[in-house]
Scaffold this motif. Structure first.
Motif, short mmCIF file in Angstrom:
data_model
loop_
_atom_site.label_atom_id
_atom_site.label_comp_id
_atom_site.label_asym_id
_atom_site.label_seq_id
_atom_site.Cartn_x
_atom_site.Cartn_y
_atom_site.Cartn_z
N MET A 92 0.85 -1.20 0.00
CA MET A 92 0.00 0.00 0.00
C MET A 92 0.88 1.24 0.00
N LEU A 93 0.66 2.09 -0.98
CA LEU A 93 1.39 3.36 -1.08
C LEU A 93 0.72 4.40 -0.21
N GLU A 94 1.48 4.97 0.71
CA GLU A 94 0.99 6.01 1.60
C GLU A 94 1.87 7.24 1.38
N PRO A 95 1.31 8.40 1.00
CA PRO A 95 2.17 9.52 0.61
C PRO A 95 3.05 10.05 1.72
N ARG A 96 2.66 9.92 2.98
CA ARG A 96 3.39 10.58 4.06
C ARG A 96 3.91 9.57 5.08
N ARG A 97 5.11 9.90 5.61
CA ARG A 97 5.74 8.97 6.55
C ARG A 97 4.93 8.81 7.84
N VAL A 98 4.38 9.92 8.34
CA VAL A 98 3.57 9.84 9.57
C VAL A 98 2.41 8.88 9.36
N ALA A 99 1.71 9.03 8.23
CA ALA A 99 0.56 8.17 7.96
C ALA A 99 0.99 6.72 7.71
N ALA A 100 2.15 6.52 7.07
CA ALA A 100 2.62 5.15 6.81
C ALA A 100 2.89 4.42 8.12
N ARG A 101 3.61 5.07 9.04
CA ARG A 101 3.89 4.43 10.33
C ARG A 101 2.58 4.18 11.10
N ALA A 102 1.70 5.20 11.11
CA ALA A 102 0.46 5.08 11.88
C ALA A 102 -0.42 3.97 11.34
N ALA A 103 -0.55 3.88 10.02
CA ALA A 103 -1.41 2.85 9.42
C ALA A 103 -0.85 1.47 9.71
N ALA A 104 0.46 1.29 9.55
CA ALA A 104 1.05 -0.01 9.83
C ALA A 104 0.90 -0.37 11.30
N GLY A 105 1.12 0.61 12.19
CA GLY A 105 0.99 0.34 13.61
C GLY A 105 -0.42 -0.05 14.01
N PHE A 106 -1.42 0.64 13.45
CA PHE A 106 -2.81 0.33 13.82
C PHE A 106 -3.20 -1.06 13.31
N MET A 107 -2.83 -1.38 12.05
CA MET A 107 -3.18 -2.71 11.52
C MET A 107 -2.48 -3.82 12.31
N ALA A 108 -1.22 -3.57 12.73
CA ALA A 108 -0.52 -4.57 13.54
C ALA A 108 -1.19 -4.75 14.89
N GLN A 109 -1.62 -3.64 15.53
CA GLN A 109 -2.29 -3.74 16.82
C GLN A 109 -3.61 -4.49 16.70
N LEU A 318 9.01 14.98 12.96
CA LEU A 318 9.05 14.65 14.38
C LEU A 318 9.62 13.26 14.59
N PRO A 319 10.29 13.01 15.70
CA PRO A 319 10.69 11.64 16.03
C PRO A 319 9.46 10.74 16.13
N VAL A 320 9.68 9.46 15.88
CA VAL A 320 8.56 8.51 15.82
C VAL A 320 7.78 8.50 17.13
N GLU A 321 8.50 8.54 18.27
CA GLU A 321 7.80 8.46 19.55
C GLU A 321 6.92 9.69 19.79
N ARG A 322 7.34 10.86 19.29
CA ARG A 322 6.52 12.05 19.43
C ARG A 322 5.28 11.96 18.56
N GLN A 323 5.44 11.44 17.36
CA GLN A 323 4.27 11.25 16.49
C GLN A 323 3.27 10.31 17.14
N ALA A 324 3.77 9.20 17.69
CA ALA A 324 2.87 8.23 18.33
C ALA A 324 2.15 8.86 19.52
N TYR A 325 2.85 9.72 20.26
CA TYR A 325 2.23 10.37 21.42
C TYR A 325 1.07 11.25 20.99
N VAL A 326 1.26 12.00 19.90
CA VAL A 326 0.21 12.91 19.44
C VAL A 326 -1.00 12.12 18.96
N LEU A 327 -0.78 10.95 18.36
CA LEU A 327 -1.88 10.18 17.79
C LEU A 327 -2.66 9.39 18.85
N GLN A 328 -2.20 9.41 20.09
CA GLN A 328 -2.92 8.74 21.18
C GLN A 328 -3.73 9.77 21.98
N PRO A 329 -4.85 9.37 22.57
CA PRO A 329 -5.61 10.32 23.40
C PRO A 329 -4.82 10.73 24.63
#
Length: 903
Positions: A92-109, A318-329
């Protein structure tokens, strides 16, 4: 056949990429997360059976689904067990790195697994995949490399293009390559385009594919405009809008800003305001008064609980951990203000957002001729993006969107495709490596931009004719702009390679020195980076920008598998000795009479700032220029060593006789010249002028001086106007007539004018007749016959004489009405106005007195005879008694003579 042949010759390219590939950073497979996220029930769920059925029957699909429908995270897992997939992978082609990491992480979870097991991702400088990975989320450049490495796409059964509406160049290229693979090698390959705001009907027709649409799950969003005050900076307008949103509405606030710079300014302002509000609230609880420095400002203050508001940034750097923090409630229930680039438009979910504040701006790539690269520029977003941004407020409940532009401002309906507005040298190299440019693009690349890209590649040594050279294939493997790739691959020592990595980072990033008043020396920027590494940061340097440069340079060193540390010191010319490989067209040699002017290898002149640190350097290479009418202005440059230049490009130095036009003498001058490309290093008089060179030099003189330097006659100007007018009047026959506009004639000087200069050494040696013969030669015999018939130079009038028709053009090149000036008595008996151009164009009649003075201008001769003639006859009869003034002009004989004496 071309694709099959390329597939058989792929070994060398794969070996190159294997040598450059970054090692995978995958956790041990089979290590699940300690939790498993239950798959939410999303609107796309009802459409999944239809998606599976469609792909079972047809290899292509266009899927429209609004934000929040779940297409990004639900469609790939739903296809894993499809019979046609046969256990192969989904990419799956995802244009942005933030979205690529987030999508893969959510599907894995959702599967209770770690990223890198069944679901993984690959982005620039980072990989989390394993032998067990079956869903791979990749960013755009990665997909292109996969297709170039293995056109058969072994082990891959489906390509999904997410957020295709963003129309990035890499996505358009990836789709074109995938369609070529599907048509030539892999009829079983599935291709799916997915987006929330794409033009589904048009794309479905282009792909000859079914089109499915999913319902969204969104709540109503109230939209209002929050215009700026006079002379108000963006961050202050945002502060007012955020303060209003926090006070008036529940939930978190998502603010869309164009880039990191605006995010940093706004975050600093909001955090200072929140701190002041928190201090004021604390003082109030204690019964005291906050000090003045801690008091919230009276205009549009943040709410009383602002001290508990968390202000967060969200962007791709942003570093990956900061991106993940923002995407969590928020864990403690605090309200959030999230300052995001357009990464938050789609493919990522931000829980708790109820209000959107939209600046209406984004940074998008545009070709910058100053730097030679595509740069990010702040532009107004499209209407589709505005609607998608507003929709982020309605994911959980009814929401509110505040737009920071006036309601009168009109936005373009859709985002323009990048392929129409960026540098295409990278695309040209990809197409050369693919073996053909005859691909199906949604928007074909502009031919001019593509040709310019190929010209640059040839200068860089990446193309030989239309085929990539070995260097070109190595450049392609790096997955960056060809100029940057040429820079990185040029050095021969580890120390030089490390310095090249620093320069690549500098060229790709914004200026790390604040204020823009630090001169044009690139060495100053590199020295600031070296000082940062040594623990020193000058007051006029940005620590964050230098840190980002250091990180980017380190990533390039890892990409090149380079163990050498970054250099601690480098002479300024060492930077230029490397940069010349990236900018061979911008190498400059100092003018003999002016130490601030330089002649460039591309033939142009450039000048330095008056206080430039580079003043007087014999050679320099400019990494950034501002192109102006006369001389380009050097914005960034470094000196270089001529010895290194001769070692790098010996074939570009030459010595030969050249003939040039001397504008002062208005004659040709023959010289023996030593040159680097188009730079004249030294010249001395030569012998006899070579006739062929003389003709070409005279043509170049005309190109410089303009067409007015040629011997135009009145009859030739009329002929040119006749041809141009007929092209306009008879557009269906325009292809048979030459284009005689200034631009067209100047573009074709070599073909039509150069033969006329044979044997001549001066412009004024060309006669009017010779020039007329050259210009007439552009019209063949059939065209000449058609011109005489439809736009004649003269016309027969009732008196029996031929009278001239006068043709003229407006300044914009459109024809004026043709004029026939004729004595009134010569038209007796003629009832209707004469017409030309197959009867489409009436002549404008200038009806003259016997003395040749105009009596009437008309295109309605019949009306003149019926209504105006009696009055004209009465007035003129006494003034010109020897000329006929009949009562009945319809039946009177036409004449150009006066009556004989005595009559």
């Amino acid at each position: 056949m071309v694709l099959l042949a390329r597939h058989c010759l792929r070994a060398e390219s794969q070996a190159i990429r294997a040598a450059l590939r970054t090692p995978a950073t995958v956790p041990a497979t089979g290590t699940p997360y300690p939790w498993r996220v239950r798959s939410p029930t999303l609107p796309i769920a009802d459409l999944l059976p239809s998606i599976r059925a469609s792909l079972a029957a047809h290899p292509r699909l266009v899927l429209e689904a609004p934000p929040g429908a779940g297409k990004t995270t639900q469609v790939p897992p739903a296809l894993l067990d499809a019979p046609w997939l046969g256990g192969r992978r989904i990419v799956m082609l995802e244009p942005r790195r933030v979205a690529a990491r987030a999508a893969a992480g959510f599907m894995a979870q959702q599967r209770g697994e770690a990223v890198g097991d069944t679901v993984g991702y690959r982005i620039r400088f980072e990989r989390k995949v394993s032998a067990h990975t079956r869903i791979e989320v990749v960013t755009e450049g990665i997909l292109t490399r996969m297709l170039q490495d293995d056109p058969m796409l072994e082990g891959i059964g489906a390509l999904l293009f997410d957020e295709f509406h963003e129309r990035h160049l890499a996505a358009d290229l990836g789709l074109a390559l995938a369609l070529d693979v599907q048509a030539s090698l892999r009829a079983d390959l599935r291709i799916v385009l997915m987006s929330a705001t794409l033009d589904g009907a048009r794309l479905a027709q282009f792909l000859d594919a079914p089109r499915l649409s999913s319902a969204g799950r969104s709540f109503p969003v109230a939209v209002a405009h929050f215009p700026a005050r006079r002379d108000e900076a963006l961050q202050h307008q945002v502060r007012r809008a955020v303060a209003h949103a926090l006070a008036a509405h529940p939930g978190d606030v998502l603010v869309f800003l164009p880039g990191q710079r605006e995010i940093a300014r706004t975050q600093a302002l909001l955090e200072s305001q929140a701190a002041a509000a928190g201090a004021a609230q604390s003082q109030a609880r204690q019964g005291g008064r906050a000090p003045a420095s801690a008091q919230a400002p009276p205009s549009a203050p943040l709410p009383p609980d602002a001290g508990r508001i968390e202000v967060l940034a969200l962007h791709g750097e942003l570093p990956v951990e900061r991106q993940a923090y923002v995407l969590q409630p928020a864990a403690d229930g605090r309200r959030r203000v999230i300052l995001a680039t357009n990464v938050a438009e789609s493919s990522v979910t931000l829980p708790g957002v109820r209000v959107v504040v939209d600046s209406g701006l984004a940074r998008e790539p545009r070709f910058d001729p100053n730097s030679g690269f595509s740069r990010l520029e702040v532009v107004a977003i499209a209407q589709a993006s505005a609607e998608q941004r507003a929709g982020r407020a309605g994911r959980l409940a009814a929401g509110w969107a505040y737009r920071l532009w006036p309601p009168s401002q009109r936005l373009e309906p859709q985002r323009r495709a990048e392929i129409t507005q960026v540098d295409l040298s990278g695309l040209a190299l990809e197409l050369a490596a693919w073996g053909t440019a005859e691909l199906r693009f949604v928007e074909p690349p502009p031919p001019g931009a593509l040709a310019a890209g190929r010209d640059l590649l040839r200068q860089l040594g990446a193309l030989d004719g239309e085929a990539p050279t070995p260097l070109g294939r190595r450049m392609l493997a790096l997955g960056t702009h060809p100029r940057i790739a040429a820079l990185l691959l040029a050095p021969r020592t580890d120390a030089a390679r490390a310095l090249a990595c620093d320069l690549a980072a500098l060229l790709e990033a914004r200026d790390p020195l604040r204020g823009g008043s630090h001169g044009d020396a690139l060495a100053t920027r590199w020295q600031a980076l070296a000082a940062f590494r040594a623990g020193r940061v000058d007051a006029d340097a940005s620590r964050a920008a230098l840190a980002a440069l250091d990180t980017a340079a380190g990533q390039w060193r890892r990409r090149l598998r380079l163990d050498a540390p970054p250099p601690r010191a480098a002479a300024p010319h060492q930077l230029g000795d490397l940069l010349l490989h990236a900018f061979p067209d911008r190498i400059g040699y100092r003018h003999a009479d002016d130490p601030t002017r330089y002649q460039l290898a591309n033939g142009r002149m450039a000048r330095l700032f008056d206080d430039s640190a580079l003043r007087g350097e014999p050679w320099l290479v400019a990494s950034e220029l501002r192109f102006e009418a006369r001389d380009a202005l050097v914005l960034r440059a470094a000196p270089l060593d001529e010895t290194q230049l001769r070692r790098a490009f010996p074939q570009r130095f030459s010595e030969a006789d050249h003939v040039r036009w001397d504008p002062q003498r208005r004659a040709l001058v023959a010289q023996r010249e030593r040159r680097y490309e188009r730079i004249v290093l030294d010249a001395r008089p030569a012998g006899r002028v070579d006739p062929a060179q003389a003709a070409q030099a005279l043509v170049e003189a005309v190109r410089t001086l303009g067409l007015e330097a040629l011997p135009w006659s009145e009859s030739l100007q009329q002929w040119r106007a006749r041809v141009a007018s007929l092209r306009h009047w008879l557009p269906e026959q325009a292809s048979a007539l030459p284009d005689l506009t200034d631009a067209a004639l100047l573009a074709g000087l070599d073909s039509w004018l150069r033969p006329a200069f044979a044997g001549k050494t001066r412009l004024d040696a060309l006669t009017q007749d010779e020039f007329a013969d050259a210009l007439h030669g552009l019209l063949d015999w059939t065209g000449r016959q058609r011109l005489e018939q439809a736009a004649p130079a003269r016309i027969l009038v009732p008196s029996g004489l031929q009278r001239r028709i006068d043709y003229a053009l407006e300044p914009d090149g459109t024809p004026r009405s043709p004029v026939l000036a004729v004595k009134l008595q010569e038209l007796f008996g003629l009832a209707e106005t004469p017409r030309i151009a197959d009867g489409r164009v009436p002549l404008t009649l200038h009806l003259l007195s016997p003395a040749g003075r105009p009596l009437q201008v008309t295109q309605d001769l019949r009306g003149f005879w019926e209504r105006t003639w009696p009055e004209v006859r009465k007035e003129m009869k006494g003034r010109y008694p020897r000329h006929p003034w009949p009562e009945d002009p319809w039946n009177a004989p036409a004449t150009h003579r006066a009556k004989p004496r005595g009559h």
